[in-house]
Design a protein around this motif. Structure first.
Motif, mmCIF file in Angstrom:
data_model
loop_
_atom_site.group_PDB
_atom_site.id
_atom_site.type_symbol
_atom_site.label_atom_id
_atom_site.label_comp_id
_atom_site.label_asym_id
_atom_site.label_seq_id
_atom_site.Cartn_x
_atom_site.Cartn_y
_atom_site.Cartn_z
ATOM 1 N N ARG A 14 0.828 -1.213 0.000
ATOM 2 C CA ARG A 14 0.000 0.000 0.000
ATOM 3 C C ARG A 14 0.859 1.258 0.000
ATOM 4 N NH1 ARG A 14 -2.881 -3.076 3.830
ATOM 5 N NH2 ARG A 14 -2.166 -1.750 5.552
ATOM 6 N N ALA A 15 2.027 1.191 0.620
ATOM 7 C CA ALA A 15 2.928 2.346 0.617
ATOM 8 C C ALA A 15 3.601 2.520 -0.736
ATOM 9 C CB ALA A 15 3.977 2.185 1.712
ATOM 10 N N LEU A 16 3.893 1.401 -1.405
ATOM 11 C CA LEU A 16 4.621 1.457 -2.671
ATOM 12 C C LEU A 16 3.745 1.809 -3.854
ATOM 13 C CD1 LEU A 16 7.089 0.915 -4.505
ATOM 14 C CD2 LEU A 16 6.448 -1.513 -4.448
ATOM 15 N N ARG A 17 2.530 1.288 -3.913
ATOM 16 C CA ARG A 17 1.732 1.378 -5.130
ATOM 17 C C ARG A 17 1.557 2.798 -5.651
ATOM 18 N NH1 ARG A 17 -2.066 -2.024 -2.525
ATOM 19 N NH2 ARG A 17 -3.629 -0.412 -2.869
ATOM 20 N N GLY A 21 3.118 4.152 -9.257
ATOM 21 C CA GLY A 21 2.262 4.721 -10.284
ATOM 22 C C GLY A 21 2.685 6.137 -10.660
ATOM 23 N N ALA A 22 3.019 6.947 -9.657
ATOM 24 C CA ALA A 22 3.440 8.317 -9.921
ATOM 25 C C ALA A 22 4.756 8.362 -10.688
ATOM 26 C CB ALA A 22 3.575 9.086 -8.605
ATOM 27 N N ALA A 177 9.564 3.467 3.830
ATOM 28 C CA ALA A 177 9.766 2.107 3.330
ATOM 29 C C ALA A 177 9.308 2.003 1.877
ATOM 30 C CB ALA A 177 9.018 1.106 4.195
ATOM 31 N N GLY A 178 8.169 2.621 1.571
ATOM 32 C CA GLY A 178 7.699 2.647 0.188
ATOM 33 C C GLY A 178 8.665 3.357 -0.731
ATOM 34 N N ARG A 179 9.192 4.477 -0.284
ATOM 35 C CA ARG A 179 10.184 5.210 -1.083
ATOM 36 C C ARG A 179 11.431 4.364 -1.306
ATOM 37 N NH1 ARG A 179 11.878 10.390 1.756
ATOM 38 N NH2 ARG A 179 12.858 10.829 -0.245
ATOM 39 N N ALA A 180 11.844 3.643 -0.273
ATOM 40 C CA ALA A 180 13.033 2.800 -0.396
ATOM 41 C C ALA A 180 12.819 1.681 -1.408
ATOM 42 C CB ALA A 180 13.414 2.232 0.965
#
Length: 219
Positions: A14-17, A21-22, A177-180
């Motif tokens: 959920r943090a990565l999606r 996409g962006a 964590a998503g940014r990483a």
């Protein structure tokens, strides 16, 4: 890039999606009932024509169950067996990059550590994390980029903790964590610690390679 993201509906997914996409990536996040990660044929079909695989699928249990191996059995299978099947398929399909998040819990807890610190005598529930790391390393040996992110204890939306755990030594906001994970798509092969800057676990390797460090609550 065209990405396969396992565990795409979990905390990390959920943090990565939205970030993926962006950034212009096209990705598939099949649910458990849509992709059996223990079926080599199904996995081979799923990785066909993808550029990158991010294996985020886990079955993390509560800390109260930390001493119960049976409670962690499905998580162990996802990290060990599913990782092996995914890497087999990714190598065969010529996938460019394979990303495997694990945890900084594998390190000794009594001193400052870095990626060069030997890892031994881990808790039984962490052995599968090391197995998953070995699969990413096998992918790299086969000619792709195999990236392991050892993440600090997550906090923020969807995690166990709203705020960082004080004096834990390695914490990480889920947004960072998503940014990483997004950054990992362009990193060289290797193991990288990812946690808040200035904690017991060194993030120098990740900061140097990715060009940023997790400093707080994310972005």
């Amino acid at each position: 890039m065209r990405l396969l993201i396992t565990g795409g509906t979990g905390v990390l997914g959920r943090a990565l999606r939205p970030l993926a996409g962006a950034a212009g990536h096209d990705f598939a996040t099949p649910a458990h009932e849509e992709l059996d990660l223990f079926d080599p044929s199904a996995v081979a079909d799923a990785v066909r024509d993808v550029d990158g695989v991010l294996h985020l699928a886990t079955r993390i249990r509560s800390l109260e169950q930390i001493s119960d191996p049976d409670a962690w059995r499905e998580n162990d299978l996802l990290r060990a067996d599913a990782s092996r099947i995914l890497v087999d398929a990714a190598i065969a399909a010529g996938v460019e990059v394979y990303v495997q998040p694990t945890v900084t819990f594998v390190y000794p807890s009594d001193r400052p550590v870095s990626e060069d610190t030997p890892v031994r005598d881990v808790l039984p529930i962490l052995r599968s994390a090391l197995s998953a790391e070995q699969q990413a390393e096998r992918f790299a040996r086969a000619g792709g980029r195999g990236v392991v992110l050892r993440l600090g204890l997550l906090d923020g939306p969807g995690t166990w903790y709203d705020e960082p755990m004080g004096d834990f030594g390695a914490t990480l906001h889920v947004f960072d964590a998503g940014r990483a994970l997004l950054s990992a798509l362009s990193l060289p092969s290797g193991i990288y610690n990812v946690c808040r800057d200035g904690e017991r676990v060194s993030t120098e390797r990740f900061t140097r390679a990715a060009g940023w460090h997790p400093a707080g609550v994310g972005s």
